[in-house]
Design a protein around this motif. Structure first.
Motif, PDB file in Angstrom:
ATOM      1  N   SER A 191       0.868  -1.164  -0.105  1.00 51.90           N
ATOM      2  CA  SER A 191       0.076  -0.118   0.367  1.00 51.90           C
ATOM      3  C   SER A 191       0.548   1.508   0.054  1.00 51.90           C
ATOM      4  O   SER A 191       2.159   0.713  -0.019  1.00 51.90           O
ATOM      5  CB  SER A 191      -0.843  -0.059   1.268  1.00 51.90           C
ATOM      6  N   ARG A 192       0.266   2.110  -0.026  1.00 52.84           N
ATOM      7  CA  ARG A 192       0.791   4.063  -0.282  1.00 52.84           C
ATOM      8  C   ARG A 192       0.622   4.629   0.377  1.00 52.84           C
ATOM      9  O   ARG A 192      -0.612   4.335   0.948  1.00 52.84           O
ATOM     10  CB  ARG A 192       1.585   3.716  -1.271  1.00 52.84           C
ATOM     11  N   ASP A 193       1.064   5.730   1.059  1.00 51.32           N
ATOM     12  CA  ASP A 193       0.417   6.637   1.952  1.00 51.32           C
ATOM     13  C   ASP A 193       1.325   7.930   0.324  1.00 51.32           C
ATOM     14  O   ASP A 193       2.787   8.725   0.961  1.00 51.32           O
ATOM     15  CB  ASP A 193       0.520   7.287   3.504  1.00 51.32           C
ATOM     16  N   ASN A 194       0.284   8.412  -0.168  1.00 52.22           N
ATOM     17  CA  ASN A 194       1.178   9.321  -1.144  1.00 52.22           C
ATOM     18  C   ASN A 194       1.348  10.755  -0.210  1.00 52.22           C
ATOM     19  O   ASN A 194       2.575  11.453  -0.686  1.00 52.22           O
ATOM     20  CB  ASN A 194       0.504  10.170  -1.865  1.00 52.22           C
ATOM     21  N   ALA A 195       0.504  11.051   0.701  1.00 54.86           N
ATOM     22  CA  ALA A 195       0.841  12.877   1.744  1.00 54.86           C
ATOM     23  C   ALA A 195       2.199  12.551   1.958  1.00 54.86           C
ATOM     24  O   ALA A 195       3.018  13.364   2.301  1.00 54.86           O
ATOM     25  CB  ALA A 195      -0.126  12.596   2.828  1.00 54.86           C
ATOM     26  N   LYS A 196       2.411  10.699   2.725  1.00 57.36           N
ATOM     27  CA  LYS A 196       3.751  10.947   2.858  1.00 57.36           C
ATOM     28  C   LYS A 196       4.839  10.199   2.524  1.00 57.36           C
ATOM     29  O   LYS A 196       6.171   9.630   3.034  1.00 57.36           O
ATOM     30  CB  LYS A 196       3.253  10.078   4.312  1.00 57.36           C
ATOM     31  N   ASN A 197       4.184  10.280   0.949  1.00 56.00           N
ATOM     32  CA  ASN A 197       5.585   9.870   0.783  1.00 56.00           C
ATOM     33  C   ASN A 197       6.391   8.293   0.560  1.00 56.00           C
ATOM     34  O   ASN A 197       7.845   7.658   0.743  1.00 56.00           O
ATOM     35  CB  ASN A 197       6.817  10.368   0.172  1.00 56.00           C
ATOM     36  N   THR A 198       5.225   7.743   0.991  1.00 55.44           N
ATOM     37  CA  THR A 198       5.476   6.440   1.658  1.00 55.44           C
ATOM     38  C   THR A 198       4.393   5.391   1.489  1.00 55.44           C
ATOM     39  O   THR A 198       3.827   5.363   1.501  1.00 55.44           O
ATOM     40  CB  THR A 198       5.965   5.932   3.229  1.00 55.44           C
TER      41      THR A 198
END
Length: 120
Positions: A69-76
């Protein structure tokens, strides 16, 4: 830059979550991938995710057990690993590239790797 973390020692059947923080040029890559390399073996594909749409792809050996999965806001990007098996023991690497591929040699950007050890 890619910074991987979250590895450790876990018993078979347990869970771990790996994280990969992207910065600089890698934060605008099209796809992020997780790969792993066990001692004496070649690096192999685990999973990929596309930053923008979230489309995912998994190796058959981890389908149903691992979730990328990804968290675009955290670039993670994350790799949730459940129902771990001793054969999942490896150094896990995150990687970034401008196009989707399952071939490790085609990725230009790599994190430093994090060790996952699953005991029986």
């Amino acid at each position: 830059q890619l910074q991987a973390s979250g590895g450790g020692l876990v018993q078979a059947g347990g869970s771990l979550r790996l994280s990969c923080a992207a910065s600089g040029r890698t934060s605008s890559a099209y796809v992020m991938g997780w790969f792993r390399q066990a001692p004496g073996k070649e690096r192999e594909f685990v999973a990929t995710i596309i930053w923008s749409g979230g489309n995912t792809n998994y190796a058959d050996s981890v389908k149903g057990r691992f979730t990328i999965s990804r968290d675009n806001a955290k670039n993670t990007v994350y790799l949730q690993m459940n129902s771990l098996k001793p054969q999942d023991t490896a150094v896990y690497y995150c990687a970034a590239e401008a196009f989707r591929t399952e071939i490790p040699g085609t990725y230009r950007y790599w994190g430093q790797g994090t060790q996952v050890t699953v005991s029986s």
